[in-house]
Design a protein around this motif. Structure first.
Motif, PDB file in Angstrom:
ATOM      1  N   ALA A 113      53.709  43.968  62.227  1.00 28.31           N
ATOM      2  CA  ALA A 113      54.686  43.610  61.205  1.00 28.31           C
ATOM      3  C   ALA A 113      54.129  43.898  59.818  1.00 28.31           C
ATOM      4  N   ILE A 114      54.679  44.928  59.136  1.00 27.40           N
ATOM      5  CA  ILE A 114      54.254  45.291  57.786  1.00 27.40           C
ATOM      6  C   ILE A 114      55.098  44.503  56.789  1.00 27.40           C
ATOM      7  N   ASN A 115      54.439  43.697  55.985  1.00 25.26           N
ATOM      8  CA  ASN A 115      55.169  42.869  55.018  1.00 25.26           C
ATOM      9  C   ASN A 115      55.510  43.695  53.775  1.00 25.26           C
ATOM     10  N   HIS A 116      56.412  44.652  53.972  1.00 24.81           N
ATOM     11  CA  HIS A 116      56.850  45.541  52.900  1.00 24.81           C
ATOM     12  C   HIS A 116      58.185  46.156  53.320  1.00 24.81           C
ATOM     13  N   PHE A 117      58.826  46.902  52.390  1.00 28.26           N
ATOM     14  CA  PHE A 117      60.086  47.544  52.754  1.00 28.26           C
ATOM     15  C   PHE A 117      59.921  49.034  53.035  1.00 28.26           C
ATOM     16  N   PHE A 118      58.681  49.536  52.973  1.00 27.91           N
ATOM     17  CA  PHE A 118      58.383  50.894  53.416  1.00 27.91           C
ATOM     18  C   PHE A 118      56.929  50.931  53.875  1.00 27.91           C
ATOM     19  N   CYS A 119      56.514  52.048  54.449  1.00 32.98           N
ATOM     20  CA  CYS A 119      55.159  52.158  55.002  1.00 32.98           C
ATOM     21  C   CYS A 119      54.151  52.435  53.897  1.00 32.98           C
ATOM     22  N   ASP A 120      53.824  51.404  53.177  1.00 37.29           N
ATOM     23  CA  ASP A 120      52.809  51.486  52.126  1.00 37.29           C
ATOM     24  C   ASP A 120      51.444  51.302  52.786  1.00 37.29           C
ATOM     25  N   VAL A 121      50.538  52.264  52.590  1.00 44.58           N
ATOM     26  CA  VAL A 121      49.267  52.251  53.311  1.00 44.58           C
ATOM     27  C   VAL A 121      48.473  50.957  53.091  1.00 44.58           C
ATOM     28  N   PRO A 122      48.297  50.455  51.853  1.00 38.75           N
ATOM     29  CA  PRO A 122      47.570  49.187  51.692  1.00 38.75           C
ATOM     30  C   PRO A 122      48.186  48.036  52.473  1.00 38.75           C
ATOM     31  N   ALA A 123      49.526  48.008  52.574  1.00 40.98           N
ATOM     32  CA  ALA A 123      50.188  46.960  53.363  1.00 40.98           C
ATOM     33  C   ALA A 123      49.920  47.156  54.853  1.00 40.98           C
TER      34      ALA A 123
END
Length: 312
Positions: free
Chosen positions: A172-182
């Motif tokens: 689960a990435i806590n973002h609205f796009f695939c941001d590498v740091p996230a």
């Protein structure tokens, strides 16, 4: 819903909008901004292509900025809107890598294009007699090509790293796009070395160009003060203030996000700041450059008159 299958390689984007009426309102607002950005940047590209008065290095660079903004927001918002409407927030491993690659390419490239535009104004105002040599068509093409290539190289390095590290069971990435740091918050390994490379690449593609822009406009302001023509001062100030507005909207939230260590950042803050440089800036750029630029407004009037005359 989140995919809990341990064998699945899909990621799960938690998104930007809460499941409420407020979330629906913000979703509609983002879609409206997206449509405005598409229309504004597409119009800017077509206008510069059709009007011969705008066939100059400055507007050639501006057309590339519009193309990057158009691609930039199209990389993020359609996927985000599709996930929200379908309720399926998963994105494939490869799809996440592709989105990350295009985002980083366009982010780095846009920073360098903005620096190129600042150099163009610096030469035009401080060295007007040398402008045709220092900003020749060949130089302009090299600037644009270099921006795309350097953005792509930086993106390849970061995306390749993100796709080759081990991830824990939670995807689960806590973002609205695939941001590498996230994405790296889900890694099953220490990523402090990579965080250092993020700092270095942000410094190279954001901080150094921003310092170059600041130095360029310091010289430009001095040159404007020495101008004897009031009309010349007004035109130069209008052009430069427009570009500085765009630079501030883009660089400030981007640098504030990526130059800080992960321990000092929160997912909510990262997502809020990301809205500025991924969604708001691509929408605002064509508005700022058209509303505060007499040459663009003049080209728009000529195009409307040409269309009207052809209909009659």
């Amino acid at each position: 819903m989140e995919n809990n299958n341990p064998n699945s390689t899909d990621f799960f984007l938690l998104g930007l909008f809460p499941p409420s009426r407020i979330g629906l309102f913000f979703f509609i607002l983002i879609v409206f901004i997206f449509l405005m950005a598409l229309f504004g940047n597409l119009c800017m590209i077509i206008l510069i292509f059709l009007d011969t008065h705008l066939h100059t290095p400055m507007y050639f660079l501006l057309s590339q900025l519009s193309l990057m903004d158009l691609s930039y927001i199209s990389t993020i918002v359609p996927e985000m809107a599709s996930n929200y409407l379908s309720g399926n927030k998963s994105i494939s491993f490869i799809g996440c890598g592709v989105q990350s690659f295009f985002f980083l390419t366009l982010a780095g490239g846009e920073g360098l294009i903005l620096a190129s535009m600042a150099y163009d104004r610096y030469v035009a105002i401080c060295f007007p007699l040398h402008y045709s040599i220092r900003m020749s068509k060949r130089v302009c093409v090299l600037m644009i090509t270099g921006s795309w290539i350097m953005g792509s190289i930086n993106s390849c390095a970061h995306t390749a790293y993100a796709l080759n590290i081990p991830y824990c069971q939670s995807r689960a990435i806590n973002h609205f796009f695939c941001d590498v740091p996230a994405m790296l918050t889900l890694a099953c390994m220490d990523t402090w070395i990579y965080e250092y490379t993020v700092f270095v690449s942000t410094t190279l593609l954001i901080v150094f160009p921003f310092i170059g822009i600041a130095c360029s406009y310091g010289q430009v302001l001095l040159a404007i003060c020495r101008m004897q023509s009031r009309e010349g001062r007004k035109k130069a100030y209008s052009t430069c203030s427009t570009h500085l507005t765009v630079v501030t909207f883009y660089y400030a939230p981007f640098a504030y996000t990526y130059l800080r260590p992960r321990s000092l950042r929160t997912p909510t803050e990262d997502k809020t700041l990301a809205v500025f440089y991924t969604i708001l800036t691509p929408m605002l750029n064509p508005i700022i450059y058209s509303m505060r630029n007499k040459e663009v407004m003049g080209a728009l009037r000529r195009l409307i008159q040409r269309i009207s005359s052809e209909k009659t």
